[in-house]
Design a protein around this motif. Structure first.
Motif, PDB file in Angstrom:
ATOM      1  N   PRO A 187       0.833  -1.211   0.000  1.00 25.90           N
ATOM      2  CA  PRO A 187       0.000   0.000   0.000  1.00 25.90           C
ATOM      3  C   PRO A 187       0.867   1.260   0.000  1.00 25.90           C
ATOM      4  O   PRO A 187       2.049   1.223   0.335  1.00 25.90           O
ATOM      5  CB  PRO A 187      -0.790  -0.119   1.318  1.00 25.90           C
ATOM      6  N   THR A 188       0.260   2.373  -0.351  1.00 24.70           N
ATOM      7  CA  THR A 188       0.965   3.650  -0.317  1.00 24.70           C
ATOM      8  C   THR A 188       1.211   4.056   1.136  1.00 24.70           C
ATOM      9  O   THR A 188       0.713   3.416   2.064  1.00 24.70           O
ATOM     10  CB  THR A 188       0.150   4.747  -1.014  1.00 24.70           C
ATOM     11  N   LYS A 189       1.990   5.103   1.337  1.00 23.42           N
ATOM     12  CA  LYS A 189       2.403   5.521   2.683  1.00 23.42           C
ATOM     13  C   LYS A 189       1.213   5.784   3.598  1.00 23.42           C
ATOM     14  O   LYS A 189       1.231   5.442   4.781  1.00 23.42           O
ATOM     15  CB  LYS A 189       3.280   6.773   2.584  1.00 23.42           C
ATOM     16  N   ASN A 190       0.167   6.406   3.084  1.00 29.04           N
ATOM     17  CA  ASN A 190      -1.042   6.678   3.857  1.00 29.04           C
ATOM     18  C   ASN A 190      -2.216   6.804   2.889  1.00 29.04           C
ATOM     19  O   ASN A 190      -2.016   6.894   1.666  1.00 29.04           O
ATOM     20  CB  ASN A 190      -0.882   7.954   4.695  1.00 29.04           C
ATOM     21  N   PRO A 191      -3.468   6.790   3.382  1.00 27.96           N
ATOM     22  CA  PRO A 191      -4.633   6.878   2.481  1.00 27.96           C
ATOM     23  C   PRO A 191      -4.602   8.086   1.556  1.00 27.96           C
ATOM     24  O   PRO A 191      -5.054   8.017   0.408  1.00 27.96           O
ATOM     25  CB  PRO A 191      -5.812   6.951   3.460  1.00 27.96           C
ATOM     26  N   SER A 192      -4.051   9.208   2.037  1.00 25.49           N
ATOM     27  CA  SER A 192      -3.990  10.425   1.214  1.00 25.49           C
ATOM     28  C   SER A 192      -3.038  10.271   0.034  1.00 25.49           C
ATOM     29  O   SER A 192      -3.097  11.043  -0.926  1.00 25.49           O
ATOM     30  CB  SER A 192      -3.536  11.617   2.064  1.00 25.49           C
ATOM     31  N   SER A 193      -2.157   9.278   0.107  1.00 25.11           N
ATOM     32  CA  SER A 193      -1.201   9.057  -0.976  1.00 25.11           C
ATOM     33  C   SER A 193      -1.861   8.392  -2.185  1.00 25.11           C
ATOM     34  O   SER A 193      -1.277   8.363  -3.268  1.00 25.11           O
ATOM     35  CB  SER A 193      -0.035   8.197  -0.477  1.00 25.11           C
ATOM     36  N   ASN A 194      -3.053   7.835  -2.000  1.00 32.05           N
ATOM     37  CA  ASN A 194      -3.810   7.307  -3.137  1.00 32.05           C
ATOM     38  C   ASN A 194      -4.427   8.497  -3.865  1.00 32.05           C
ATOM     39  O   ASN A 194      -5.326   9.157  -3.335  1.00 32.05           O
ATOM     40  CB  ASN A 194      -4.908   6.347  -2.652  1.00 32.05           C
ATOM     41  N   ARG A 195      -3.931   8.771  -5.054  1.00 24.01           N
ATOM     42  CA  ARG A 195      -4.313  10.001  -5.728  1.00 24.01           C
ATOM     43  C   ARG A 195      -4.081   9.889  -7.225  1.00 24.01           C
ATOM     44  O   ARG A 195      -3.535   8.896  -7.701  1.00 24.01           O
ATOM     45  CB  ARG A 195      -3.480  11.167  -5.183  1.00 24.01           C
ATOM     46  N   THR A 196      -4.484  10.907  -7.959  1.00 22.38           N
ATOM     47  CA  THR A 196      -4.127  11.015  -9.372  1.00 22.38           C
ATOM     48  C   THR A 196      -3.213  12.220  -9.516  1.00 22.38           C
ATOM     49  O   THR A 196      -3.397  13.231  -8.835  1.00 22.38           O
ATOM     50  CB  THR A 196      -5.365  11.184 -10.274  1.00 22.38           C
ATOM     51  N   VAL A 197      -2.222  12.103 -10.381  1.00 25.77           N
ATOM     52  CA  VAL A 197      -1.244  13.188 -10.585  1.00 25.77           C
ATOM     53  C   VAL A 197      -1.243  13.582 -12.052  1.00 25.77           C
ATOM     54  O   VAL A 197      -0.939  12.763 -12.926  1.00 25.77           O
ATOM     55  CB  VAL A 197       0.170  12.728 -10.157  1.00 25.77           C
ATOM     56  N   MET A 198      -1.604  14.818 -12.320  1.00 25.93           N
ATOM     57  CA  MET A 198      -1.627  15.317 -13.697  1.00 25.93           C
ATOM     58  C   MET A 198      -0.210  15.389 -14.267  1.00 25.93           C
ATOM     59  O   MET A 198       0.733  15.759 -13.582  1.00 25.93           O
ATOM     60  CB  MET A 198      -2.254  16.707 -13.738  1.00 25.93           C
ATOM     61  N   ARG A 275      -1.058  16.941  -4.440  1.00 26.61           N
ATOM     62  CA  ARG A 275      -0.234  16.351  -5.498  1.00 26.61           C
ATOM     63  C   ARG A 275       0.858  15.457  -4.919  1.00 26.61           C
ATOM     64  O   ARG A 275       1.193  14.410  -5.484  1.00 26.61           O
ATOM     65  CB  ARG A 275       0.373  17.462  -6.358  1.00 26.61           C
ATOM     66  N   LEU A 276       1.430  15.868  -3.784  1.00 26.16           N
ATOM     67  CA  LEU A 276       2.492  15.091  -3.150  1.00 26.16           C
ATOM     68  C   LEU A 276       1.960  13.898  -2.370  1.00 26.16           C
ATOM     69  O   LEU A 276       2.719  13.003  -2.006  1.00 26.16           O
ATOM     70  CB  LEU A 276       3.308  15.986  -2.221  1.00 26.16           C
ATOM     71  N   GLY A 277       0.665  13.915  -2.066  1.00 21.67           N
ATOM     72  CA  GLY A 277       0.098  12.824  -1.270  1.00 21.67           C
ATOM     73  C   GLY A 277       0.314  13.008   0.207  1.00 21.67           C
ATOM     74  O   GLY A 277       0.328  12.046   0.968  1.00 21.67           O
ATOM     75  N   HIS A 278       0.460  14.270   0.649  1.00 19.52           N
ATOM     76  CA  HIS A 278       0.592  14.547   2.079  1.00 19.52           C
ATOM     77  C   HIS A 278      -0.768  14.366   2.750  1.00 19.52           C
ATOM     78  O   HIS A 278      -1.805  14.676   2.157  1.00 19.52           O
ATOM     79  CB  HIS A 278       1.089  15.969   2.315  1.00 19.52           C
ATOM     80  N   SER A 279      -0.763  13.893   3.989  1.00 20.51           N
ATOM     81  CA  SER A 279      -2.015  13.642   4.693  1.00 20.51           C
ATOM     82  C   SER A 279      -2.718  14.935   5.095  1.00 20.51           C
ATOM     83  O   SER A 279      -3.924  14.961   5.298  1.00 20.51           O
ATOM     84  CB  SER A 279      -1.774  12.771   5.933  1.00 20.51           C
ATOM     85  N   ASN A 280      -1.945  16.027   5.218  1.00 25.53           N
ATOM     86  CA  ASN A 280      -2.539  17.333   5.511  1.00 25.53           C
ATOM     87  C   ASN A 280      -1.578  18.430   5.063  1.00 25.53           C
ATOM     88  O   ASN A 280      -0.410  18.171   4.785  1.00 25.53           O
ATOM     89  CB  ASN A 280      -2.864  17.474   7.004  1.00 25.53           C
ATOM     90  N   THR A 281      -2.096  19.648   5.006  1.00 27.82           N
ATOM     91  CA  THR A 281      -1.268  20.763   4.533  1.00 27.82           C
ATOM     92  C   THR A 281      -0.204  21.162   5.547  1.00 27.82           C
ATOM     93  O   THR A 281       0.770  21.817   5.191  1.00 27.82           O
ATOM     94  CB  THR A 281      -2.138  21.995   4.220  1.00 27.82           C
ATOM     95  N   THR A 282      -0.380  20.755   6.810  1.00 30.71           N
ATOM     96  CA  THR A 282       0.608  21.086   7.836  1.00 30.71           C
ATOM     97  C   THR A 282       1.970  20.505   7.481  1.00 30.71           C
ATOM     98  O   THR A 282       3.011  21.163   7.632  1.00 30.71           O
ATOM     99  CB  THR A 282       0.160  20.553   9.216  1.00 30.71           C
ATOM    100  N   THR A 283       1.977  19.258   6.997  1.00 27.88           N
ATOM    101  CA  THR A 283       3.228  18.610   6.588  1.00 27.88           C
ATOM    102  C   THR A 283       3.907  19.422   5.495  1.00 27.88           C
ATOM    103  O   THR A 283       5.120  19.662   5.535  1.00 27.88           O
ATOM    104  CB  THR A 283       2.950  17.186   6.073  1.00 27.88           C
TER     105      THR A 283
END
Length: 310
Positions: A187-198, A275-283
């Motif tokens: 699996p990816t690092k966290n659920p937010s890392s599952n994404r689409t990247v243009m 885009r980076l797959g960060h779990s939140n903008t704080t990171t």
């Protein structure tokens, strides 16, 4: 009224039990290993510290001992790992109060680090030096990471079916465990890392030609039985940087470069985080705080200029 008795268990033993209870089978092995490393360090530097002896003073002393041989950022990471367990200890009535409250994080002098990212000119110089032929190679891998900001393990896991040519994007829903002898999808690092990247149209078409005859479910850059080393690709990238006369960076540094250039172009922190797959903008904000502050200064100049026109 009887006085409540708090746990007299050794801190390092409590922390090990806490890892077993809350972290095992809940986080990735590489992350779990960090918790075990913290536990071993805790046992080494505080072998006789009991839970009922934990207060702000004893905890600060523990941090100070660790900080004698570690940089501040590493000490902060150590502190955060312990802090999570002690929050639970307070909630469960194992200790009376939170000993981590207002803890001061110290550390040794920070060593001079290599640049984490390149500027636009340096990146363009690097990409021009790549050997991009009609067949897929590791230089194409470097180009793709530079253009997408994918994590190393995410880029390794790309298969032909992850390329959506109609929507012009990559589907990121897995990573490649390259740290074990027998690599495999994970699996990816966290659920937010599952994404689409243009991705831009040109590179999508270039990859389409190179991977159209490959197995749809297998990695495009290597054979599954092949052992992949991060260090090998970092050395390859460093050699290109050296020849191009630009600061040497790692593959992960290309991810930082990608994000930094997007922020400089005015792309919002929220969009970069997604885009980076960060779990939140704080990171994202913490990682690129120097760039965000620089952009805020420019925005303040714009605000003052606008106000002067009113």
């Amino acid at each position: 009224m009887s006085r409540k008795k708090y746990s007299t268990k050794l801190f390092y033993k409590y922390y090990l039990d806490w890892i077993h209870l809350y972290k095992e089978n809940a986080i990735r092995p590489v992350t779990l290993n960090k918790y075990y490393l913290v536990q071993r360090t805790l046992k080494e530097i505080a072998p006789d510290l009991h839970m009922n002896e934990l207060d702000r003073k004893s905890y600060q002393n523990l941090l100070n001992i660790y900080a004698l041989t570690h940089e501040k950022t590493t000490t902060l990471d150590f502190h955060h790992h312990l802090k999570a367990s002690l929050f639970d200890a307070v909630d469960d009535g194992i200790i009376k109060m939170d000993p981590t409250r207002r803890a001061i994080v110290k550390g040794t002098a920070t060593k001079k680090k290599r640049p984490k990212f390149l500027n636009l000119y340096e990146l363009q110089t690097l990409l021009r030096s790549l050997k991009l032929g009609s067949e897929l190679n590791w230089d194409w891998f470097i180009l793709l990471v530079a253009k997408t900001g994918l994590r190393f393990a995410e880029a390794l896991a790309l298969t032909p079916e992850d390329f959506d040519y109609e929507k012009q994007c990559l589907i990121i829903n897995k990573s490649w465990n390259y740290k074990e002898k027998t690599g495999h999808f994970q699996p990816t690092k966290n659920p937010s890392s599952n994404r689409t990247v243009m991705v831009d149209w040109q590179i999508m078409q270039q990859f389409k030609q190179m991977i159209e005859n490959k197995d749809q479910k297998k990695p495009i850059f290597f054979e599954e039985e092949q052992r992949i080393y991060n260090s090998t690709l970092n050395q390859r990238l460093a050699s290109y940087c050296k020849k191009a006369g630009i600061p040497p960076i790692s593959i992960h540094g290309l991810r930082h470069t990608h994000a930094s250039l997007l922020l400089y172009e005015g792309v919002s922190v929220a969009s970069v985080a997604k885009r980076l797959g960060h779990s939140n903008t704080t990171t994202t904000q913490e990682t690129y705080i120097h760039i965000i502050q620089e952009l805020e200064n420019k925005d303040n100049d714009k605000i003052l200029h606008h106000l002067s026109q009113l």
